[in-house]
Enzyme design. Structure first.
Site, mmCIF file in Angstrom:
data_model
loop_
_atom_site.group_PDB
_atom_site.id
_atom_site.type_symbol
_atom_site.label_atom_id
_atom_site.label_comp_id
_atom_site.label_asym_id
_atom_site.label_seq_id
_atom_site.Cartn_x
_atom_site.Cartn_y
_atom_site.Cartn_z
ATOM 1 N N LYS A 81 -126.425 -65.354 26.133
ATOM 2 C CA LYS A 81 -127.628 -64.636 26.761
ATOM 3 C C LYS A 81 -128.685 -64.380 25.871
ATOM 4 O O LYS A 81 -128.300 -63.971 24.506
ATOM 5 C CB LYS A 81 -127.287 -63.483 27.502
ATOM 6 N N SER A 156 -129.664 -60.508 36.082
ATOM 7 C CA SER A 156 -130.845 -60.956 34.984
ATOM 8 C C SER A 156 -129.923 -62.108 34.210
ATOM 9 O O SER A 156 -130.597 -62.818 33.535
ATOM 10 C CB SER A 156 -131.080 -59.918 33.962
ATOM 11 N N SER A 180 -126.250 -57.370 36.617
ATOM 12 C CA SER A 180 -126.608 -58.586 35.929
ATOM 13 C C SER A 180 -125.781 -59.683 35.573
ATOM 14 O O SER A 180 -126.002 -60.713 34.830
ATOM 15 C CB SER A 180 -127.497 -58.172 34.772
#
Lengths: 489, 95
Positions: A81, A156, A180
């Site tokens: 990420k 997210s 997330s």
């Protein structure tokens, strides 16, 4: 060199294939890169593809294997990420503020995966500074859900979830502040684990809400998550809240018998707001677990309705403090021709941050300002104790808790982007877990309205082994986690 | 709690965050909605509850007060927008 097609394999299968010499890490890496740049490009799952870096790392992994120095995960590709700092490779955090930011060091998680020999392919798209539940808040544009490209992937960690679901990468890292990892894992039909707060070091992971943030693995199976967590977890003195406790061998307890295990079903997680089709899928999963010998009982987490409001005071308050470091002086975006220092701060931040990040900075600043601190922040911290105590009381009666990960399946792109509060409610079942610092997992459990549904498993502090065991046993008797979106099969 | 445009301006100033005048209306409305939503926390049933800052009972680790980092000034300043002679440059503060 010919490319091999191995995108349908799990991390555990790839580890076996590499060990047997069926393919090399370079071949695996080329296959992944080809899918990322080809079939996967329409998903917008990556902010940066680190092609050269990946091929160099893959060749190094192959050389180490030839010398007999390979570990279990050596040579297996992975995506990070874009919230994890990567030395020499842009780390944007999904923000214009960091569009030009080349980190001068690696995050602890990045170091750990590199030490394990894993090959980083690139950085995945995400909601700006991890603030969002749909991945629509990224400076680099929304990610699309591989199951239906008109749907959001969740957020997210939407880029990581979409990349794993579309078989562009066998595994990815994510972070979870209010859901997330789990919510996008549910919406993309993959397996994701948020560990106990403090289990994985936050060093080099760009801070959003420091008392809630935690990193974890996203992959296709519980077995893979176990292998990845073994590599990620462990003590690091550079994160003052990282816990100094031995890391269990999660992969060795995956097969433990579930007979007699007591699991709680919180009645607040099955009430109003839960989509009926999602409820039906969760009920079917409960039946599977009964067949495995699990005993269920209803429990009550009676302050559940206060979790989202408490979170939307605590998280913005911590974010407004954490994001004050982005001032246009030492790194990141700086506005053109500032008139004076105040203008430099205000315009650099005003231009660098997107709408949702600004909203949260404003809410947090207000909640912490003189005269309002007691009414908002202190109150929320008190509610936080009530929420944690509800869970601790429940764990006096049951071994784990089960319910839906999200009240609905993935919604359509644009459907909720005009209503922040409605968007926040997407995380209603995941947020309390962060407030209480507990480990939580999302496991694919079927489909509703043609889109994936995630089953959430919640454990007591440091009980990741039990969650992984529960998820693995379920995945041995179901095949939801092996389903791939048709266009990416 | 309903916020006015002036409230938003003041909060934005405290946060040193540039907000365009044309966006004040929508920020005031959205922030008021968010605050109305978190008012669910209201009530006095938490008066006797101790606030919880950290979910796991633990104390802050301490270490000897000794230098543990090497100086990497040049390395870190290589990504700064504007530096000179080891200093970060900003607009003149004192005339």
């Amino acid at each position: 060199m010919d490319t091999v097609s191995v995108h349908d394999k799990t991390v555990a299968e790839l580890a076996a294939g590499l060990a047997a010499g069926t393919y090399s890490s370079e071949e695996l890496t080329r296959d992944c890169l080809q899918r990322i740049n080809g079939i996967g490009s329409e998903l917008n799952a990556f902010v940066t593809v680190a092609e050269e870096h990946a091929l160099t790392a893959a060749r190094e992994a192959d050389r180490r294997r030839a010398r007999g120095e390979a570990g279990l995960l050596s040579g297996i590709p992975l995506a990070h990420k874009d919230i994890f700092c990567t030395n020499g490779i842009r780390t944007s955090c999904g923000s214009r503020m960091l569009d030009n930011f080349i980190s001068p060091y690696d995050a602890h998680v990045v170091e750990r995966m590199q030490t394990a020999g894993m090959v980083m392919l690139g950085k995945t798209n995400m909601d700006e500074f991890a603030m969002g539940s749909s991945n629509e808040n990224s400076f680099y544009g929304p990610v699309k859900n591989p199951w239906d490209t008109t749907a959001v992937p969740g957020g997210s960690s939407g880029g990581s979830a979409a990349a794993v679901a579309a078989r562009l990468v066998p595994a990815a890292t994510g972070t979870d502040t209010g859901g997330s990892i789990r919510q996008p894992a549910a919406m993309c039909g993959i397996t994701g684990l948020k560990p106990t707060y403090g289990r994985v070091s936050r060093y080099g992971m760009i801070a959003f809400a420091s008392s809630l943030d935690q990193a974890g693995p996203m992959a296709r199976s519980a077995e893979d998550c176990a292998l990845l967590l073994e590599a990620m977890a462990g003590f690091d003195s550079r994160d003052s809240t990282c816990v100094n406790q031995p890391v269990p061998r999660y992969s060795e307890t995956l097969d433990a018998d579930l007979k007699g295990l007591k699991i709680g079903l919180p009645k607040e997680y099955f009430g109003e707001g839960l989509d009926a089709e999602v409820a039906r899928v969760v009920d079917a999963a409960i039946e599977e677990y009964r067949k495995l010998g699990v005993e269920f009982r209803e429990i009550s987490l009676r302050n559940t309705h206060l979790a989202v409001p408490a979170y939307y005071v605590i998280a913005p308050a911590e974010c407004s403090s954490n994001l004050s470091r982005f001032d246009g002086v030492r790194f990141g975006h700086r506005c053109e021709n500032p008139r004076d220092l105040e203008d430099l701060y205000k315009r650099s931040r005003g231009e660098g941050f997107g709408a949702e990040v600004k909203r949260r900075i404003l809410v947090g600043t207000y909640a912490l300002s003189a005269g309002y601190y007691d009414a908002y922040y202190l109150k929320a911290q008190k509610v936080r104790r009530l929420i944690r105590d509800d869970f601790l009381a429940a764990f006096g009666e049951v071994d784990a808790i089960l319910g839906p990960t999200s009240p609905t399946v993935a919604f359509n792109l644009g459907e909720r982007s005009d209503d922040p509060v409605k968007m926040y409610l997407s995380d209603i079942y995941t947020i309390a877990v962060n407030l209480a610092g507990l480990p939580g997992m999302s496991v694919p459990a079927g489909f509703a309205h043609g889109r994936p549904v995630g089953l959430q498993l919640i454990g007591n502090h440091f009980d990741e082994a039990r969650l992984l065991n529960m998820a693995h046993r379920y995945q041995q008797v179901t095949d939801w986690h092996t389903r791939a979106p048709e266009a990416f099969a | 709690m309903s916020l006015s445009n002036d409230d938003v301006k003041q909060i934005a100033h405290l946060a040193r965050l540039g907000v365009d005048d044309q966006d004040l209306d929508s920020y005031a409305r959205e922030l008021s909605n968010i605050l109305a939503f978190v008012e669910a926390l209201g009530g006095d049933e938490t008066d006797a509850v101790e606030p919880l800052a950290h979910p796991i009972d633990m104390v802050q680790r301490l270490r000897p007060d000794a230098v543990s980092e090497e100086n990497q000034r040049e390395h870190f300043q290589a990504i700064a927008p504007s530096v000179e002679a080891g200093l970060y440059l900003v607009p003149r503060v004192i005339e």
